[in-house]
Scaffold this active site. Structure first.
Site, mmCIF file in Angstrom:
data_model
loop_
_atom_site.group_PDB
_atom_site.id
_atom_site.type_symbol
_atom_site.label_atom_id
_atom_site.label_comp_id
_atom_site.label_asym_id
_atom_site.label_seq_id
_atom_site.Cartn_x
_atom_site.Cartn_y
_atom_site.Cartn_z
ATOM 1 N N ARG A 83 11.579 29.697 24.745
ATOM 2 C CA ARG A 83 11.769 29.524 23.296
ATOM 3 C C ARG A 83 13.254 29.729 23.011
ATOM 4 O O ARG A 83 13.784 30.827 23.185
ATOM 5 C CB ARG A 83 10.914 30.539 22.528
ATOM 6 C CG ARG A 83 11.030 30.438 21.011
ATOM 7 C CD ARG A 83 10.160 31.500 20.346
ATOM 8 N NE ARG A 83 10.232 31.416 18.885
ATOM 9 C CZ ARG A 83 11.152 32.006 18.142
ATOM 10 N NH1 ARG A 83 12.105 32.749 18.711
ATOM 11 N NH2 ARG A 83 11.133 31.874 16.831
ATOM 12 N N LYS B 231 19.825 36.617 22.165
ATOM 13 C CA LYS B 231 19.419 37.949 21.729
ATOM 14 C C LYS B 231 20.577 38.938 21.797
ATOM 15 O O LYS B 231 21.551 38.762 22.544
ATOM 16 C CB LYS B 231 18.247 38.451 22.581
ATOM 17 C CG LYS B 231 16.923 37.734 22.328
ATOM 18 C CD LYS B 231 16.301 38.167 21.011
ATOM 19 C CE LYS B 231 15.030 37.421 20.667
ATOM 20 N NZ LYS B 231 13.846 37.983 21.294
#
Length: 289
Positions: free
Chosen positions: A269, A235
Site C-alpha cells: 500500500r 512512514k
C-alpha cells in the site's frame, strides 16, 4: 501456486505481488493531506479522479480511498463528513475504471454504501471492532483487511509497549479472525495488515517486517495462507532512521517495500505507484529465474 481472491466483480491472484495506491480525500493526512480533499457537498472531485486514473495507468491493482486521517494525533470525523468525502470518489472511480476500489474506513455505514457503489475491499485500521462494523462487512459481502493497531490514532504513538510484538500481533489476529468466522466471514475473504507505525516504535516495526513470513505461515489453511498487506510508504520511521522529510522518503519506502516482498507481503500500500510497480516487476523477474 495461484491464490485468487474475489473483490466484487474482479478476481485477483494474490500469489503475485500487487500494488495498492493510496488516495486520501482528507485535509490532514501526513503526506498528501488536502491535495485530493473534496470541500463541501457538490464540490469538484476531479483532482481525486485524476490521481486515481494516474495510479491505474501506473499499474495499481487497488485504489484505497480514505476519508478519515489515521496519522498519529488525527481527529475523528463525523459520519456525514466521511460519507461526503468518500462516496462520490468511490462512485466516480467505479464508473470510469475496472480497478479494485478499497475503502479505508471503520464506519459501518460507509462500508455498506461503498459496496453498493462498486467498492471491492473493506480496509479497516480498527479490524472491524467498531459497533456494527463486522455485521456491515458481512452484509457487504466483500473481502476485509484487518489491521493491528495498539491504541487509537490520536494517542497510539505516545509510548507503545510490547513484551513480544510478534506474539501480541498474532494474538490480536487470532481474536479478530475468530470474530470474523463467528460472523460468517470466511478465511479466504481475509487479508492481514501488521499495522506498521500504528502503535509501534521503530524497533517494533523492524521486528514485524522481518517476521512477516512467520505471521503468514501462522494463518495457513486449506485455502492457503492469508495474504499480508504492508503499508510502510513514507512512514515517520523512515524519516527518523534516515533524517528525511515526508517528501524525501521515496528511496527508503522502496527499500522497505522490497524487503516486505521478500518477507511475504502480497500487497504493498503506497503513495508512489509507478516506482513501486517497478520494484515489484524486478522482484518477479528475479524470482522467476
Amino acid at each position: 501456486m495461484p491464490m485468487f481472491m474475489q473483490f466484487g466483480s474482479k478476481s485477483i491472484d494474490l500469489s503475485c505481488p500487487q500494488v495498492m495506491g493510496i488516495l486520501n480525500v482528507t485535509p490532514d493526512s501526513f503526506f498528501d493531506g488536502g491535495q485530493y480533499f473534496r470541500r463541501g457537498s457538490g464540490s469538484d472531485i476531479s483532482p481525486a479522479m485524476k490521481q486515481a486514473e494516474s495510479m491505474v495507468l501506473a499499474g495499481a491493482s487497488f485504489i484505497d480511498v480514505g476519508g478519515e486521517s489515521t496519522r498519529p494525533g488525527a481527529k475523528a470525523v463525523s459520519l456525514q463528513e466521511e460519507m461526503d468525502r468518500v462516496l462520490p470518489v468511490v462512485e466516480g472511480i467505479a464508473s470510469s475504471t475496472d480497478v479494485v476500489i478499497s475503502v479505508d474506513t471503520s464506519t459501518p455505514e460507509i462500508m455498506l454504501e461503498a459496496a453498493k457503489l462498486g467498492a471491492g475491499l473493506i480496509n479497516d485500521v480498527r479490524a472491524l471492532q467498531k459497533p456494527g462494523a463486522i455485521g456491515a462487512a458481512k452484509s457487504a459481502n466483500l473481502p476485509v483487511c484487518l489491521m493491528h493497531m495498539q491504541g487509537q490514532p490520536k494517542s497510539m504513538q505516545a509510548q507503545p509497549e510490547y513484551e513480544d510484538v510478534i506474539e501480541e500481533v498474532k494474538h490480536f489476529f487470532d481474536q479478530r479472525i475468530s470474530a470474523c468466522r463467528v460472523a460468517g466471514i470466511a478465511d479466504d475473504q481475509i487479508i492481514l495488515d501488521p499495522g506498521f507505525g500504528f502503535g509501534k516504535n521503530d524497533r517494533h516495526n523492524i521486528a514485524l517486517l522481518k517476521n512477516m513470513r512467520k505471521l503468514q505461515t501462522s494463518y495457513s489453511g486449506e485455502s492457503g495462507a492469508m495474504p499480508l498487506l504492508a503499508g510502510i510508504s513514507r512512514k515517520s520511521m523512515i524519516g527518523r532512521l534516515l533524517g528525511r522529510s515526508e517528501h524525501e522518503r521515496l528511496a527508503g519506502s522502496l527499500a522497505l517495500g522490497q524487503y516486505a516482498l521478500e518477507y511475504g507481503a502480497s500487497i504493498l500500500r503506497v503513495h508512489d505507484v509507478a516506482e513501486t510497480v517497478d520494484i515489484v516487476k524486478m522482484f518477479q523477474i528475479i524470482h522467476s529465474e
